[in-house]
Motif scaffolding. Sequence first.
Motif, PDB file in Angstrom:
ATOM      1  N   GLY A 179      49.949  48.322  34.123  1.00  0.00           N
ATOM      2  CA  GLY A 179      49.013  49.545  33.713  1.00  0.00           C
ATOM      3  C   GLY A 179      48.274  49.083  32.931  1.00  0.00           C
ATOM      4  O   GLY A 179      47.540  49.990  32.189  1.00  0.00           O
ATOM      5  N   LYS A 180      48.014  47.894  32.200  1.00  0.00           N
ATOM      6  CA  LYS A 180      47.261  47.682  31.017  1.00  0.00           C
ATOM      7  C   LYS A 180      45.565  47.692  31.431  1.00  0.00           C
ATOM      8  O   LYS A 180      44.850  47.852  30.604  1.00  0.00           O
ATOM      9  CB  LYS A 180      47.503  46.302  30.350  1.00  0.00           C
ATOM     10  N   ILE A 181      45.631  47.324  32.726  1.00  0.00           N
ATOM     11  CA  ILE A 181      44.371  47.812  33.441  1.00  0.00           C
ATOM     12  C   ILE A 181      44.131  48.454  34.653  1.00  0.00           C
ATOM     13  O   ILE A 181      45.478  48.485  35.198  1.00  0.00           O
ATOM     14  CB  ILE A 181      43.325  46.425  33.814  1.00  0.00           C
ATOM     15  N   ASP A 182      43.171  49.259  34.880  1.00  0.00           N
ATOM     16  CA  ASP A 182      43.181  49.997  36.126  1.00  0.00           C
ATOM     17  C   ASP A 182      42.906  49.247  37.476  1.00  0.00           C
ATOM     18  O   ASP A 182      43.405  49.567  38.479  1.00  0.00           O
ATOM     19  CB  ASP A 182      42.236  51.306  35.846  1.00  0.00           C
ATOM     20  N   LEU A 183      42.078  48.246  37.262  1.00  0.00           N
ATOM     21  CA  LEU A 183      41.436  47.607  38.587  1.00  0.00           C
ATOM     22  C   LEU A 183      41.141  46.300  38.163  1.00  0.00           C
ATOM     23  O   LEU A 183      41.112  45.777  36.864  1.00  0.00           O
ATOM     24  CB  LEU A 183      40.085  48.147  38.726  1.00  0.00           C
ATOM     25  N   TRP A 184      41.421  45.311  39.045  1.00  0.00           N
ATOM     26  CA  TRP A 184      41.307  43.999  39.028  1.00  0.00           C
ATOM     27  C   TRP A 184      40.088  43.618  39.780  1.00  0.00           C
ATOM     28  O   TRP A 184      40.138  43.750  40.937  1.00  0.00           O
ATOM     29  CB  TRP A 184      42.521  43.331  39.418  1.00  0.00           C
ATOM     30  N   ALA A 185      39.030  42.915  39.090  1.00  0.00           N
ATOM     31  CA  ALA A 185      37.838  42.367  39.811  1.00  0.00           C
ATOM     32  C   ALA A 185      38.191  40.820  40.335  1.00  0.00           C
ATOM     33  O   ALA A 185      37.956  40.276  39.288  1.00  0.00           O
ATOM     34  CB  ALA A 185      36.666  42.374  38.803  1.00  0.00           C
ATOM     35  N   THR A 186      38.200  40.766  41.681  1.00  0.00           N
ATOM     36  CA  THR A 186      38.109  39.415  42.140  1.00  0.00           C
ATOM     37  C   THR A 186      37.825  39.063  43.235  1.00  0.00           C
ATOM     38  O   THR A 186      37.112  39.953  43.737  1.00  0.00           O
ATOM     39  CB  THR A 186      40.045  39.376  41.942  1.00  0.00           C
ATOM     40  N   THR A 187      37.928  38.032  44.048  1.00  0.00           N
ATOM     41  CA  THR A 187      37.533  37.518  45.401  1.00  0.00           C
ATOM     42  C   THR A 187      38.716  37.805  46.302  1.00  0.00           C
ATOM     43  O   THR A 187      39.732  37.610  46.173  1.00  0.00           O
ATOM     44  CB  THR A 187      36.921  36.377  45.227  1.00  0.00           C
ATOM     45  N   ASP A 188      38.262  37.947  47.614  1.00  0.00           N
ATOM     46  CA  ASP A 188      39.323  38.233  48.841  1.00  0.00           C
ATOM     47  C   ASP A 188      38.944  36.765  49.818  1.00  0.00           C
ATOM     48  O   ASP A 188      37.903  36.796  50.091  1.00  0.00           O
ATOM     49  CB  ASP A 188      39.207  39.319  49.288  1.00  0.00           C
ATOM     50  N   PRO A 189      40.037  36.051  49.904  1.00  0.00           N
ATOM     51  CA  PRO A 189      41.367  36.494  49.960  1.00  0.00           C
ATOM     52  C   PRO A 189      42.096  35.766  48.487  1.00  0.00           C
ATOM     53  O   PRO A 189      43.107  35.518  48.487  1.00  0.00           O
ATOM     54  CB  PRO A 189      41.881  35.559  51.149  1.00  0.00           C
ATOM     55  N   VAL A 190      41.296  35.318  47.683  1.00  0.00           N
ATOM     56  CA  VAL A 190      41.738  34.483  46.472  1.00  0.00           C
ATOM     57  C   VAL A 190      42.828  35.421  45.747  1.00  0.00           C
ATOM     58  O   VAL A 190      43.977  35.167  45.201  1.00  0.00           O
ATOM     59  CB  VAL A 190      40.735  34.245  45.579  1.00  0.00           C
ATOM     60  N   GLY A 191      42.430  36.910  45.538  1.00  0.00           N
ATOM     61  CA  GLY A 191      43.107  37.708  44.773  1.00  0.00           C
ATOM     62  C   GLY A 191      44.583  38.037  45.497  1.00  0.00           C
ATOM     63  O   GLY A 191      45.678  37.900  44.636  1.00  0.00           O
ATOM     64  N   ARG A 192      44.549  38.132  46.672  1.00  0.00           N
ATOM     65  CA  ARG A 192      45.733  38.427  47.633  1.00  0.00           C
ATOM     66  C   ARG A 192      46.756  36.960  47.400  1.00  0.00           C
ATOM     67  O   ARG A 192      48.046  37.497  47.279  1.00  0.00           O
ATOM     68  CB  ARG A 192      45.473  38.712  48.871  1.00  0.00           C
ATOM     69  N   TYR A 193      46.284  35.981  47.346  1.00  0.00           N
ATOM     70  CA  TYR A 193      46.953  34.665  47.437  1.00  0.00           C
ATOM     71  C   TYR A 193      47.565  34.634  45.998  1.00  0.00           C
ATOM     72  O   TYR A 193      48.784  34.287  45.800  1.00  0.00           O
ATOM     73  CB  TYR A 193      45.994  33.622  47.768  1.00  0.00           C
ATOM     74  N   ILE A 194      46.678  34.483  45.114  1.00  0.00           N
ATOM     75  CA  ILE A 194      47.269  34.729  43.618  1.00  0.00           C
ATOM     76  C   ILE A 194      48.406  35.938  43.153  1.00  0.00           C
ATOM     77  O   ILE A 194      49.456  35.565  42.694  1.00  0.00           O
ATOM     78  CB  ILE A 194      46.250  34.859  42.494  1.00  0.00           C
ATOM     79  N   ALA A 195      48.233  37.072  43.862  1.00  0.00           N
ATOM     80  CA  ALA A 195      49.114  37.907  43.515  1.00  0.00           C
ATOM     81  C   ALA A 195      50.526  37.761  44.307  1.00  0.00           C
ATOM     82  O   ALA A 195      51.663  37.894  43.640  1.00  0.00           O
ATOM     83  CB  ALA A 195      48.483  39.354  44.098  1.00  0.00           C
ATOM     84  N   LYS A 196      50.420  37.054  45.478  1.00  0.00           N
ATOM     85  CA  LYS A 196      51.566  36.721  46.271  1.00  0.00           C
ATOM     86  C   LYS A 196      52.535  35.733  45.312  1.00  0.00           C
ATOM     87  O   LYS A 196      53.567  35.715  45.217  1.00  0.00           O
ATOM     88  CB  LYS A 196      51.088  36.356  47.509  1.00  0.00           C
ATOM     89  N   GLN A 197      51.711  34.712  44.870  1.00  0.00           N
ATOM     90  CA  GLN A 197      52.343  33.718  43.870  1.00  0.00           C
ATOM     91  C   GLN A 197      52.922  34.242  42.779  1.00  0.00           C
ATOM     92  O   GLN A 197      53.946  33.665  42.134  1.00  0.00           O
ATOM     93  CB  GLN A 197      51.174  32.646  43.440  1.00  0.00           C
ATOM     94  N   GLU A 198      52.513  35.255  42.107  1.00  0.00           N
ATOM     95  CA  GLU A 198      52.999  35.976  41.003  1.00  0.00           C
ATOM     96  C   GLU A 198      54.106  37.139  41.340  1.00  0.00           C
ATOM     97  O   GLU A 198      54.570  37.749  40.432  1.00  0.00           O
ATOM     98  CB  GLU A 198      51.787  36.581  40.121  1.00  0.00           C
ATOM     99  N   GLY A 199      54.340  37.120  42.603  1.00  0.00           N
ATOM    100  CA  GLY A 199      55.400  38.006  42.926  1.00  0.00           C
ATOM    101  C   GLY A 199      54.979  39.518  43.200  1.00  0.00           C
ATOM    102  O   GLY A 199      55.800  40.310  43.264  1.00  0.00           O
TER     103      GLY A 199
END
Length: 251
Positions: A179-199
Amino acid sequence: MLKYLRKALSIGLLALAGGAHAEITEDYKVILLTENFPPFNMAIDEKNFARDENIDGISADLTRAIFKRAGIGYNLSLRFPWDRIYRLTLDKPNYGLFSTTYTEERKPLFKWVGPLAKSEWVLLAAPGSSIKLNSLKEAAKYTIGAYKNDAVSQHLEAQGMTPINSLRDQENVAKLMSGKIDLWATTDPVGRYIAKQEGASGLQVALRFNSAELYLALNKETPDEVVERLQKALDELRAEGYVDEITNSYL
């Protein structure tokens, strides 16, 4: 006298023409830099430093094939952070950087070979979030995390927005989930890939606001012959179906 002036001018023009078309030497090499930007380029062991065969990904495999086809030497390393290797490529002759998003703002800063791949720019919200947006203007009231000197962050700043930039894009996953940020500005599919790596899973797309092409960016002092040979090699590989083959092997 006029005869000698004409002869001197002729010799001068020939010298200029020779310089413009001078062949690069056999030991010429491009120093290639990249970062962890999966699935386009990434260290096999997921660390922030790797060399040559310890780097894979769509753009990494394709770039190797381009240089091999063009007959141009290179050294390849993966480093961190993006901000540092971006500035190195801006400043140092014979340096190249991928995967670099091609934008109008960046166009005059480099010489370009591509596109290598395509991506979409998105604003991601945490699982269960009720944030739904129709435009970037609507996003301005929210706290947005981004990756420093990334094209997405640069675009938001050009729109008058003030994203909270991190040196590691992975940090934005934790910030979003806590909740420290409301939104994450990123690219797809990179964001989804990174999020999966981070659990993290279940992230929601609050807005898709741009599509982008990823290129190899070369320092502006790179000889035109190098750029032309690399672009020709890429065009040939694309026509042969190799680009689609590499892309599909990762996605």
